[in-house]
Design a protein around this motif. Structure first.
Motif, short mmCIF file in Angstrom:
data_model
loop_
_atom_site.label_atom_id
_atom_site.label_comp_id
_atom_site.label_asym_id
_atom_site.label_seq_id
_atom_site.Cartn_x
_atom_site.Cartn_y
_atom_site.Cartn_z
N ASP A 126 163.34 63.36 45.83
CA ASP A 126 163.10 64.77 45.53
C ASP A 126 161.70 65.24 45.94
O ASP A 126 161.24 66.28 45.52
CB ASP A 126 163.34 65.06 44.05
N CYS A 127 161.04 64.49 46.78
CA CYS A 127 159.69 64.84 47.25
C CYS A 127 159.77 66.06 48.18
O CYS A 127 160.55 66.08 49.12
CB CYS A 127 159.08 63.65 47.98
N GLN A 128 158.93 67.05 47.93
CA GLN A 128 158.95 68.25 48.76
C GLN A 128 158.51 67.98 50.19
O GLN A 128 158.88 68.72 51.09
CB GLN A 128 158.08 69.34 48.14
#
Length: 120
Positions: free
Chosen positions: A9-11
């Motif tokens: 879920d890292c941008q």
């Protein structure tokens, strides 16, 4: 980016996902000097089909990286231009280009070696 890396879920993965298309970076880079019509884009890029260019432009528009302007003329005219976020990707694209100039031969040699091919 923090020290957790590229977790699911890292941008930061957003940019990698945006640039993962084969023609995405090429289309963005080609639009760097201003708006172009699809035919002009194809001519400048070379080797891209109308269908692939259309799909790439639609994705870029959907992601807010380019705008599509339709002129009320006969015949209708359409131009694509970079948005601010699209322009912002030119810096990393330029860096990738410099990286490629420096390391492309090394990567290709490693691929050849892994495939058991001697010399290119």
């Amino acid at each position: 980016m923090d020290d957790t890396g590229f977790v699911a879920d890292c941008q930061t993965r957003l940019a990698l996902d945006l640039l993962s298309g084969t023609w995405t970076g090429v289309v963005l880079w080609t639009l760097r000097d201003g708006p172009l019509r699809p035919g002009e884009l194809r001519a400048r890029i070379g080797g891209i089909s109308h269908k692939v260019l259309t799909g790439t432009l639609r994705r870029l528009e959907h992601d807010g990286l380019v705008t599509r302007r339709r002129y009320a003329e006969a015949p209708p005219r359409v131009e694509y231009a970079l948005t601010a976020p699209g322009r912002g990707l030119l810096v990393p694209l330029d860096a990738l280009g410099r990286w490629t100039e420096r390391y492309a031969d090394d990567v290709l040699d490693a691929r050849d070696l892994a495939a058991g091919v001697s010399g290119r």
